[in-house]
Design a protein around this motif. Structure first.
Motif, PDB file in Angstrom:
ATOM      1  N   TYR A  34       0.840  -1.210   0.000  1.00 30.46           N
ATOM      2  CA  TYR A  34       0.000   0.000   0.000  1.00 30.46           C
ATOM      3  C   TYR A  34       0.875   1.260   0.000  1.00 30.46           C
ATOM      4  O   TYR A  34       0.600   2.209  -0.732  1.00 30.46           O
ATOM      5  N   TRP A  42      -2.018   0.855   7.639  1.00 29.40           N
ATOM      6  CA  TRP A  42      -2.008  -0.066   6.500  1.00 29.40           C
ATOM      7  C   TRP A  42      -0.595  -0.217   5.962  1.00 29.40           C
ATOM      8  O   TRP A  42      -0.151  -1.309   5.633  1.00 29.40           O
ATOM      9  N   VAL A  86      -9.175  -0.647  -1.000  1.00 28.50           N
ATOM     10  CA  VAL A  86      -8.128  -1.068  -1.925  1.00 28.50           C
ATOM     11  C   VAL A  86      -8.552  -0.772  -3.361  1.00 28.50           C
ATOM     12  O   VAL A  86      -7.744  -0.305  -4.174  1.00 28.50           O
ATOM     13  N   HIS A 122      -3.082  -7.252  -3.328  1.00 32.74           N
ATOM     14  CA  HIS A 122      -3.834  -7.254  -2.072  1.00 32.74           C
ATOM     15  C   HIS A 122      -4.464  -8.625  -1.836  1.00 32.74           C
ATOM     16  O   HIS A 122      -4.367  -9.185  -0.741  1.00 32.74           O
TER      17      HIS A 122
END
Length: 153
Positions: free
Chosen positions: A9, A37, A49, A65
């Motif tokens: 992320y 995150w 996401v 993810h």
């Protein structure tokens, strides 16, 4: 706010040229959520996401993810790098050529003709499906290539 990041992320946010503050603003979340995150303390919800992928211009973030957080996805989805369109086309064509040169379709037809894979065919079947995994990965890479048309639906 610290700009340390270690997870996918943070990597994607940084690649998009966004600060944690700006990303939080665009995503409608607190900066502390972004930071958590990115440090791997919590996992962002799937809807966030999806928003990150859109805002960061990185559709492959969704696949990463899933592979990171869902055990089944690690087994089912191949890694999909974010590359430019010409490179993605070359990778797919090369993978297709390898399958064609190996006469994979003829070999698969011969294996499947009797409706099952027997012990003598098992190793060859595994090798063929691994070659096809390369085609699947290359096709997904092309689908999400930079410069291509993103298909979210």
């Amino acid at each position: 706010m610290s700009q340390n990041y270690t997870t996918i992320y943070g990597r994607y946010r940084k690649a998009a040229g966004l600060t944690q503050e700006r990303a939080a603003e665009l995503l409608g979340v607190a900066v502390r959520s972004i930071a958590a995150w990115e440090r791997g303390e919590t996992v962002p919800p799937d809807q966030r996401v999806l928003a990150m992928a859109d805002i960061y211009g990185a559709p492959t973030l969704c696949i990463e993810h899933l592979r990171l957080n869902v055990a089944i996805a690690r087994d089912v989805l191949p890694p999909v790098p974010h590359v430019a369109l010409p490179q993605a086309v070359c990778q797919l064509c090369a993978a297709l050529r390898r399958v064609q040169d190996a006469h994979a379709e003829d070999r698969l037809l011969a294996i499947a003709a009797d409706g099952h894979v027997d012990e003598m065919e098992e190793q060859q079947f595994v090798e063929l499906t691994e070659e096809l995994d390369d085609v699947i990965a290359a096709a997904l890479t092309l689908r999400y290539a930079e410069g291509g048309v993103r298909a979210w639906n």
